[in-house]
Design a protein around this motif. Structure first.
Motif, mmCIF file in Angstrom:
data_model
loop_
_atom_site.group_PDB
_atom_site.id
_atom_site.type_symbol
_atom_site.label_atom_id
_atom_site.label_comp_id
_atom_site.label_asym_id
_atom_site.label_seq_id
_atom_site.Cartn_x
_atom_site.Cartn_y
_atom_site.Cartn_z
ATOM 1 N N ALA A 86 0.091 -1.270 0.241
ATOM 2 C CA ALA A 86 -0.256 0.319 0.110
ATOM 3 C C ALA A 86 0.971 1.695 -0.274
ATOM 4 O O ALA A 86 0.856 1.804 -0.423
ATOM 5 C CB ALA A 86 -0.793 -0.059 1.547
ATOM 6 N N ARG A 87 2.053 1.469 0.490
ATOM 7 C CA ARG A 87 2.476 2.289 1.030
ATOM 8 C C ARG A 87 3.326 2.841 -0.605
ATOM 9 O O ARG A 87 3.663 3.603 -0.504
ATOM 10 C CB ARG A 87 3.568 2.465 2.266
ATOM 11 N N TYR A 88 4.402 1.605 -0.970
ATOM 12 C CA TYR A 88 5.076 1.536 -2.108
ATOM 13 C C TYR A 88 3.997 2.197 -3.233
ATOM 14 O O TYR A 88 4.425 3.021 -4.286
ATOM 15 C CB TYR A 88 5.352 0.561 -2.459
ATOM 16 N N LEU A 89 2.517 2.134 -2.761
ATOM 17 C CA LEU A 89 2.108 2.089 -4.424
ATOM 18 C C LEU A 89 1.382 3.821 -4.552
ATOM 19 O O LEU A 89 0.609 4.520 -5.534
ATOM 20 C CB LEU A 89 -0.049 1.142 -4.285
ATOM 21 N N ALA A 90 2.052 4.443 -3.594
ATOM 22 C CA ALA A 90 1.362 5.827 -3.257
ATOM 23 C C ALA A 90 3.151 7.043 -3.963
ATOM 24 O O ALA A 90 2.862 8.061 -3.435
ATOM 25 C CB ALA A 90 1.736 6.387 -1.544
ATOM 26 N N LEU A 91 3.628 6.586 -3.911
ATOM 27 C CA LEU A 91 4.970 6.550 -3.907
ATOM 28 C C LEU A 91 5.860 7.059 -5.749
ATOM 29 O O LEU A 91 5.286 5.982 -6.645
ATOM 30 C CB LEU A 91 5.941 5.955 -3.789
ATOM 31 N N THR A 92 6.004 7.748 -6.494
ATOM 32 C CA THR A 92 5.396 7.975 -7.583
ATOM 33 C C THR A 92 7.119 7.498 -8.361
ATOM 34 O O THR A 92 6.864 6.413 -9.687
ATOM 35 C CB THR A 92 6.131 9.817 -8.047
ATOM 36 N N ASN A 93 7.939 7.896 -7.977
ATOM 37 C CA ASN A 93 9.310 6.604 -8.554
ATOM 38 C C ASN A 93 8.652 5.320 -9.345
ATOM 39 O O ASN A 93 9.164 4.828 -9.681
ATOM 40 C CB ASN A 93 10.218 6.483 -7.654
ATOM 41 N N TYR A 94 7.912 4.366 -8.199
ATOM 42 C CA TYR A 94 7.490 2.562 -8.024
ATOM 43 C C TYR A 94 6.206 2.921 -9.132
ATOM 44 O O TYR A 94 6.600 2.083 -9.517
ATOM 45 C CB TYR A 94 7.081 1.923 -6.811
ATOM 46 N N ARG A 95 5.756 3.227 -9.605
ATOM 47 C CA ARG A 95 4.705 3.953 -10.248
ATOM 48 C C ARG A 95 5.046 3.871 -11.459
ATOM 49 O O ARG A 95 4.985 2.858 -12.469
ATOM 50 C CB ARG A 95 3.429 4.678 -9.714
ATOM 51 N N ASN A 96 5.846 5.259 -11.414
ATOM 52 C CA ASN A 96 6.005 4.822 -13.129
ATOM 53 C C ASN A 96 7.159 3.765 -13.560
ATOM 54 O O ASN A 96 7.671 3.560 -14.723
ATOM 55 C CB ASN A 96 7.407 6.338 -13.002
ATOM 56 N N ASN A 97 7.900 3.024 -12.741
ATOM 57 C CA ASN A 97 8.515 1.623 -12.721
ATOM 58 C C ASN A 97 7.084 0.708 -13.656
ATOM 59 O O ASN A 97 7.710 -0.098 -14.211
ATOM 60 C CB ASN A 97 9.369 1.356 -12.489
ATOM 61 N N TRP A 98 6.143 0.844 -12.468
ATOM 62 C CA TRP A 98 5.646 -0.653 -12.886
ATOM 63 C C TRP A 98 4.741 -0.245 -14.357
ATOM 64 O O TRP A 98 4.143 -0.876 -15.314
ATOM 65 C CB TRP A 98 4.395 -0.427 -11.097
ATOM 66 N N LEU A 99 4.864 1.214 -14.579
ATOM 67 C CA LEU A 99 3.361 1.296 -15.710
ATOM 68 C C LEU A 99 5.154 0.803 -17.059
ATOM 69 O O LEU A 99 4.602 1.072 -17.976
ATOM 70 C CB LEU A 99 3.792 2.959 -16.079
ATOM 71 N N ARG A 100 5.957 1.391 -17.147
ATOM 72 C CA ARG A 100 7.137 0.670 -18.379
ATOM 73 C C ARG A 100 7.109 -0.128 -17.894
ATOM 74 O O ARG A 100 7.429 -0.610 -19.629
ATOM 75 C CB ARG A 100 8.630 1.391 -17.358
ATOM 76 N N ASP A 134 -4.442 -1.464 -13.084
ATOM 77 C CA ASP A 134 -3.597 -2.526 -12.316
ATOM 78 C C ASP A 134 -3.267 -1.901 -10.799
ATOM 79 O O ASP A 134 -2.979 -2.512 -9.858
ATOM 80 C CB ASP A 134 -2.551 -2.875 -12.827
ATOM 81 N N LEU A 135 -2.797 -0.256 -10.926
ATOM 82 C CA LEU A 135 -2.258 0.304 -9.422
ATOM 83 C C LEU A 135 -3.599 0.672 -9.021
ATOM 84 O O LEU A 135 -2.944 1.550 -7.776
ATOM 85 C CB LEU A 135 -0.891 1.536 -10.171
ATOM 86 N N ALA A 136 -4.520 1.034 -9.306
ATOM 87 C CA ALA A 136 -6.231 1.139 -8.362
ATOM 88 C C ALA A 136 -6.535 0.734 -7.277
ATOM 89 O O ALA A 136 -6.417 -0.966 -7.422
ATOM 90 C CB ALA A 136 -6.905 1.288 -8.991
ATOM 91 N N GLU A 137 -7.061 0.607 -6.488
ATOM 92 C CA GLU A 137 -8.305 0.102 -5.630
ATOM 93 C C GLU A 137 -6.713 -1.025 -4.810
ATOM 94 O O GLU A 137 -7.679 -1.951 -4.810
ATOM 95 C CB GLU A 137 -9.021 -0.567 -6.046
ATOM 96 N N GLY A 138 -6.299 -0.534 -4.431
ATOM 97 C CA GLY A 138 -4.803 -1.543 -4.288
ATOM 98 C C GLY A 138 -4.182 -2.227 -4.439
ATOM 99 O O GLY A 138 -3.069 -3.368 -4.246
ATOM 100 N N GLY A 139 -4.672 -3.028 -6.485
ATOM 101 C CA GLY A 139 -3.493 -3.632 -6.812
ATOM 102 C C GLY A 139 -4.175 -4.411 -7.592
ATOM 103 O O GLY A 139 -4.955 -5.186 -7.018
ATOM 104 N N SER A 140 -4.033 -4.969 -8.423
ATOM 105 C CA SER A 140 -4.576 -6.010 -9.538
ATOM 106 C C SER A 140 -4.729 -7.031 -8.312
ATOM 107 O O SER A 140 -3.430 -7.122 -8.206
ATOM 108 C CB SER A 140 -4.932 -5.757 -10.502
#
Length: 286
Positions: free
Chosen positions: A204-218, A225-231
């Motif tokens: 949960a805490r990592y899903l709020a951090l831009t650096n990780y989100r950008n990498n997951w999208l890459r 996938d990243l919404a509502e706690g993750g698919s």
């Protein structure tokens, strides 16, 4: 220094001194090569490393990460050399740029552009130091530019919250002579719903951090996938679950993709150290 094949990553801020000693006995007793720990809101990184090294015999201890905004480059250099000088060359300095909330909100610094900030920090560490190219320094690198900096200036990288596809890409950038120490969360739980619930709580805490989100999208995950706690697809990739053999197959996928070292992070209910012990025992021969 030999980093070894398999290590453990664990959130040490949650542990008291006796609990840290229990963790060290377990990790070392099961034959893992290294123990990696974070720097967040709790223990100071180099002080904790000294405790971990003093209370273990052969473990390599790695910071993952030491925040570059927490101390100046000279202090980081002296800490690296001091710890290795006093504890038989068993400390790896993993460095990272952290995240805006941790740097600006918590520490009151200005968060700079990650790659130039890290490059300048490394310049300060190695300035006028003979043999510095061989020091055990690695970067918490996710994107291609930071990975390229790790390849050119350090012993390698310690990516966090990644998949075997990221490991494949990172290995190609780093090259065969560098360390690629990959963190992978694991949950020895055959009930998928329970494993995913534990995984969502941990992530949960990592899903709020831009650096990780950008990498997951890459890596091909979507905003959905990243919404509502993750698919389920996302959670299953981030936290390997099932029986021991299923988890081992997932860990081996990182090695097949080019990892030189994989550090497992046991995911379990808060305070359920028996579950942690079961995972460390079951996965030690991966």
């Amino acid at each position: 220094m030999q980093l070894g094949r398999l290590g453990v990553w664990y959130p040490t801020d949650r542990l008291s001194a006796p609990q840290l000693k229990d963790l060290l006995r377990s990790v070392e007793g099961h034959g893992y090569a290294a123990l990696w720990y974070p720097e967040s809101r709790g223990y100071e990184s180099f002080a904790l490393a000294s405790f971990l090294l003093a209370n273990s015999r052969r473990l390599v201890v790695g910071s993952s990460i030491a925040n570059i905004y927490a101390r100046d480059p000279f202090a980081a250099r002296r800490g690296l050399l001091t710890l290795n000088g006093l504890h038989g060359d068993r400390f790896v300095l993993g460095l990272g740029v952290s995240h805006v909330p941790m740097v600006e909100g918590l520490r009151g610094h200005r968060y700079e552009r990650p790659v130039p900030a890290m490059r300048a920090y490394l310049d300060g560490i190695v300035r006028d130091q003979e043999g510095a190219q061989d020091w055990p320094i690695v970067l918490a690198a996710l994107g291609p530019k930071m990975l390229a900096l790790a390849a050119g200036r350090t012993r390698g990288a310690v990516p966090y919250n990644v998949t075997p596809e990221h490991t494949r890409q990172a290995a190609a950038i780093l090259g065969p002579s560098k360390w690629l120490a990959v963190e992978q969360k694991v949950c020895l739980e055959t009930d998928a719903a329970r494993a995913r619930a534990l995984g969502r709580s941990e992530l949960a805490r990592y899903l709020a951090l831009t650096n990780y989100r950008n990498n997951w999208l890459r890596l091909g995950f979507t905003e959905a996938d990243l919404a509502e706690g993750g698919s389920d697809r996302f959670i299953d990739a981030m936290v390997l679950h099932g029986d021991a053999e299923s988890i081992k197959r997932g860990l081996r996928a990182h090695f097949a993709a080019g990892a030189t070292h994989v550090c497992i992070q046991p995911v379990h209910a808060e305070g359920d150290f028996a579950a942690r012990e079961r995972m460390l025992a079951a996965l030690a021969d991966t």
